[in-house]
Design a protein around this motif. Structure first.
Motif, mmCIF file in Angstrom:
data_model
loop_
_atom_site.group_PDB
_atom_site.id
_atom_site.type_symbol
_atom_site.label_atom_id
_atom_site.label_comp_id
_atom_site.label_asym_id
_atom_site.label_seq_id
_atom_site.Cartn_x
_atom_site.Cartn_y
_atom_site.Cartn_z
ATOM 1 N N LEU A 527 0.829 -1.199 0.000
ATOM 2 C CA LEU A 527 0.000 0.000 0.000
ATOM 3 C C LEU A 527 0.867 1.254 0.000
ATOM 4 O O LEU A 527 0.581 2.224 -0.723
ATOM 5 N N ALA A 528 1.936 1.224 0.780
ATOM 6 C CA ALA A 528 2.848 2.371 0.817
ATOM 7 C C ALA A 528 3.538 2.559 -0.532
ATOM 8 O O ALA A 528 3.676 3.687 -1.035
ATOM 9 N N GLU A 529 3.951 1.443 -1.151
ATOM 10 C CA GLU A 529 4.594 1.521 -2.465
ATOM 11 C C GLU A 529 3.627 2.020 -3.530
ATOM 12 O O GLU A 529 4.047 2.615 -4.531
ATOM 13 N N ALA A 530 2.323 1.773 -3.307
ATOM 14 C CA ALA A 530 1.312 2.246 -4.249
ATOM 15 C C ALA A 530 1.006 3.730 -4.082
ATOM 16 O O ALA A 530 0.265 4.309 -4.882
ATOM 17 N N GLY A 531 1.584 4.353 -3.029
ATOM 18 C CA GLY A 531 1.371 5.782 -2.808
ATOM 19 C C GLY A 531 0.363 6.097 -1.733
ATOM 20 O O GLY A 531 -0.090 7.240 -1.616
ATOM 21 N N TYR A 532 0.034 5.079 -0.891
ATOM 22 C CA TYR A 532 -0.939 5.277 0.176
ATOM 23 C C TYR A 532 -0.389 4.755 1.502
ATOM 24 O O TYR A 532 -0.931 3.813 2.082
ATOM 25 N N PRO A 533 0.680 5.339 2.027
ATOM 26 C CA PRO A 533 1.218 4.855 3.306
ATOM 27 C C PRO A 533 0.188 5.006 4.425
ATOM 28 O O PRO A 533 -0.419 6.073 4.585
ATOM 29 N N ASN A 534 -0.029 3.893 5.143
ATOM 30 C CA ASN A 534 -1.034 3.869 6.219
ATOM 31 C C ASN A 534 -2.422 4.298 5.736
ATOM 32 O O ASN A 534 -3.243 4.786 6.516
ATOM 33 N N GLY A 535 -2.663 4.124 4.442
ATOM 34 C CA GLY A 535 -3.970 4.452 3.889
ATOM 35 C C GLY A 535 -4.158 5.922 3.576
ATOM 36 O O GLY A 535 -5.264 6.330 3.221
ATOM 37 N N ILE A 536 -3.093 6.725 3.663
ATOM 38 C CA ILE A 536 -3.183 8.160 3.411
ATOM 39 C C ILE A 536 -2.758 8.444 1.976
ATOM 40 O O ILE A 536 -1.689 8.021 1.531
ATOM 41 N N GLY A 537 -3.605 9.156 1.247
ATOM 42 C CA GLY A 537 -3.332 9.439 -0.147
ATOM 43 C C GLY A 537 -2.407 10.620 -0.336
ATOM 44 O O GLY A 537 -2.019 11.300 0.629
ATOM 45 N N PRO A 538 -2.033 10.905 -1.589
ATOM 46 C CA PRO A 538 -1.143 12.043 -1.885
ATOM 47 C C PRO A 538 -1.698 13.385 -1.418
ATOM 48 O O PRO A 538 -0.934 14.322 -1.173
ATOM 49 N N ASP A 539 -3.027 13.472 -1.278
ATOM 50 C CA ASP A 539 -3.641 14.726 -0.836
ATOM 51 C C ASP A 539 -3.681 14.848 0.677
ATOM 52 O O ASP A 539 -4.219 15.821 1.218
#
Length: 751
Positions: A527-539
């Motif tokens: 998930l972190a590698e997908a850009g959502y560390p701990n479920g938090i998005g880029p925004d």
């Protein structure tokens, strides 16, 4: 003086005797009732003596819509219909993986590929070289239809029951009520009538759209029938016929259908417009059951229609059984077809099947059972109670009764409870050729797409959705975690052991010798590698996903949604519902206006991996096909499409198997779905029912089952002894009270 005293003494004795007679009088009816109850009290739901005969008792819980082989598409209907009609091919009862075998045909047909120059192509030519494919089917000789009034003839050879009036049908409620019944031999033309009939748009056969894309000339035939119908209906309307209530019948025998050519009385040729090896499985479906023209002409008569006798309830076939009673809202009864050819029970099977007694009747003449009763039961609990009483020979297990029927053995496996074992009940299990999956809309900008990060997001969610936990909580363990979309028993299904594990989601547990979900930390890393560390998005906001469904208000779904929410929370992802009614939900699916869906299912039409892999071919995308395809997640991959098109038209063999495994690995990595589970069916049978082997593809096997009616009757008596002590006590109390009242009244009168 003594002569005057004698009458007085006699009267005195009569007066003393009379109260005792009055006391005894109320006891006599009570004693009579007690005797009658002792010898006649029963809770047996069946007519007297039926349970002592070779009758199989079972039930169905969904309404019967149609038993017309051109239309019927439900599993419970197939259990009935496929015992009446037969097809060119069937499935072997005992062999696994599922294997085709001849039924009405003398042998399995071999495809003959014709090139564009008209020459026969040898070997397994590539599809682009094939102009058409031919299958020649030769029928077994001497096969006859069941007795039916449609075959009855007058002495001059004309049909006996044509131009019937309401007066002719007075007192006729069942097909068996007609005094004259006859039969005839099966002809190749009967298959042409059946296939041409599928082209009649009024039937709306569920398989027509599939068949017409392969079988030569079906579209043209359908157009001809449609044009002729317009003329026939106009003529009928002018003659005063209500064509809505009394439809016209075109003569299907006279239509040309390039895809089915009658060679002679016992041979016909099926012609495909392109190469498709899976077409042979069609020949084992009841849509290819022969249809005698005489039956259609008989049922088309207005008086017969008014009598509510039609092909939907009274099919005509060559099978082991024939319809005797048809009241779909209550029960359906089949009886042995006296014209059946009595084929032998299979004589080959596995060592395990031999140990389980499934080969005890090898080579013996079938059918064993003379009568089959299908009883309509709306609720599961009454069915269960009657099964425990011995009045049904088989039963599923209601969720509320699962703990009473099944227990966990020391090896952690589900097995029968001691109570069931003591009753001699057997547990029959089988994995259904079905997949239920959690789908991602591949057109969605968040969960869709084929970039590495988008794949990792879907893989992370797939790890978090521990379907073994789902199966244990919601299915009482009745399921198998899917490693791919192909169920066990189908060629290409993942092998048992480490090599069959989906490496992107599961690992192999050596101790338990079973797959298990990867650690949740692996999912968090992806998930972190997908850009959502701990479920938090880029925004900087938590990732929120939306579950579209049509299950609002259903308590079972509410509990499942709570489970989903907890699993997503492990990744820090929020999930919200977007409920809608069924029609709106279907519109969302057809237009791609959804994000994630839960437990979408697919049941195999035939046991070939192509019937599952086609669900992900881009050409079948629901949105791209305008709602006609079955690729519900709108997955599109050039790599997958290339492999699929290769294997789609190949014959089974090592090369095709390698391509199937390659296609599976592409899907496992791309993860357009979390591969959910394959449901496991649990069926209980009593000790007196023999030769019961679950078969998830064919429904033609009632003829192989055998009942020990003597043992069944013994168990029914032992399990259903009348408990009359309370009734006897009440009768005694009533008799005593009545006697006391009579004595009191008598004494008052004497005073």
């Amino acid at each position: 003086m003594s002569s005057q005293q004698a009458p007085s003494q006699s009267a005195s004795r009569n007066q003393r005797r009379r109260p005792w007679l009055l006391i005894a009088l109320p006891s006599l009816p009570a004693m009579l009732i007690a005797v009658v109850l002792t010898f006649t009290a029963t809770n047996d739901p069946w007519p007297a003596g039926m349970a002592a005969e070779e009758t199989f008792f079972t039930s169905y819980s969904s309404s019967i819509k149609s038993l017309d082989p051109a239309v019927s598409y439900y599993v419970h209907e197939g259990e009935i219909l496929d015992s009446i009609v037969e097809m060119p091919l069937s499935y072997h009862y005992l062999r696994r993986p599922y294997e085709l075998c001849p039924m009405l045909a003398g042998a399995l047909p071999v495809p003959r590929c014709i090139g564009h120059d008209g020459a026969i192509l040898s070997g397994d030519p590539p599809p682009e070289q094939v102009a058409r494919v031919e299958y020649d089917i030769e029928l077994k000789r001497g096969i006859r239809y069941q007795p039916h009034p449609c075959f009855a003839k007058n002495s001059d050879g004309t049909p006996r029951y044509r131009q019937l009036s309401a007066r002719d049908l007075k007192g006729i409620r069942r097909i068996g009520d007609f005094p004259a019944q006859d039969s005839r031999e099966l002809h190749a033309e009967d298959f042409k009538v059946a296939l041409v009939r599928l082209c009649d748009v009024r039937l709306a056969s569920p398989v027509y759209s599939t068949l017409k894309s392969f079988i030569l000339g079906m579209d043209e035939c359908s157009a001809h029938i449609k044009n002729d119908l317009a003329v026939l209906e106009a003529e009928a309307s002018r003659a005063g016929r209500d064509i809505g209530m009394y439809p016209v019948l075109p003569d299907y025998r006279r239509y040309d259908l390039a895809g089915l050519q009658v060679i002679d009385q016992y041979r016909f040729r099926l012609v495909l417009s392109r190469k498709y090896p899976q077409a042979v499985y069609w020949l084992a479906m009841h849509f290819f059951a022969p249809m005698p023209w005489e039956a259609l002409a008989f049922y088309q008569q207005p008086a017969v229609i008014d009598a509510r006798l039609d092909i939907k309830n009274w099919p005509v076939g060559t099978g082991a059984y024939m319809m005797a009673e048809c009241a779909p809202a209550d029960h359906i009864t089949l009886v042995k077809n006296p014209n059946f050819r009595h084929e032998p029970y299979p004589n080959d099977g596995s060592d395990e099947q031999r140990r389980n007694g499934l080969l005890d009747d090898a080579g013996k003449t079938t059918p064993f059972i003379k009568r089959v009763v299908f009883q309509f039961e709306r609720e599961a609990i009454p069915t269960w109670i009657k099964f425990l009483q011995g009045y049904y020979d088989n039963s599923g297990i209601p969720n509320d009764m699962f703990d009473a029927a099944v227990a966990m053995n020391p090896n952690g496996e589900l097995s029968l409870s001691q109570d069931m074992i003591q009753r001699g009940i057997r547990l029959n299990t089988g994995v259904a050729p079905t997949i239920f999956y959690f789908g991602f809309n591949m057109l969605d900008p968040v969960v869709g797409g084929n970039s590495p990060n988008q794949k990792k997001l879907r893989q992370a969610i797939s790890i978090a959705l521990d379907y073994q936990e789902f199966i244990d909580i919601f299915l009482n363990g009745r399921g198998v975690v899917a490693q791919s979309l192909i169920p066990p028993g189908i060629t290409g299904a993942p092998a048992d052991g480490p090599s069959g594990v989906n490496p992107f989601v599961d690992t192999w547990n050596e101790r338990h010798q079973a797959p298990q979900r990867r650690p949740i930390d692996d999912a968090r890393k992806l998930l972190a590698e997908a850009g959502y560390p701990n479920g938090i998005g880029p925004d900087g906001a938590p990732l929120t996903l939306y579950l579209d469904h049509a299950n609002a208000g259903q308590s079972a779904f509410k509990a499942q949604f709570q489970w989903l929410s907890r699993r997503f929370e492990l990744l820090g992802i929020r999930i919200q519902e977007r409920p809608s009614d069924l029609n709106r939900w279907r519109d969302k699916v057809n237009t791609g206006n959804w994000q994630i869906i839960f437990n979408k299912g697919w049941l195999a039409d035939y046991p070939d991996p192509e019937n599952f892999l086609f669900l992900f071919y881009s050409g079948n995308g629901v949105v791209s096909s305008g709602g006609r395809g079955a690729n519900y997640v709108n997955y599109s991959s050039e790599a997958f499409d290339k492999v699929f098109k290769q294997l789609e038209s190949m014959a089974d063999g090592p090369e095709r198997l390698a391509l199937i495994q390659q296609a599976i690995r592409i899907l496992q990595e791309d993860a357009p779905c979390c591969w959910g589970f394959h449901p496991k069916n649990f069926i209980l049978t009593h000790a007196w029912l023999h030769n019961y082997q679950p078969h998830e593809m064919g429904k033609t096997f009632l003829k192989y089952r055998r009942v020990d009616a003597t043992l069944r009757r013994q168990c029914q008596r032992a399990w259903n002894r009348p408990r009359l002590a309370g009734i006897y006590a009440v009768l005694a109390l009533v008799a005593a009270s009545a006697s006391a009242m009579i004595v009191r009244i008598y004494r008052e009168d004497q005073s």
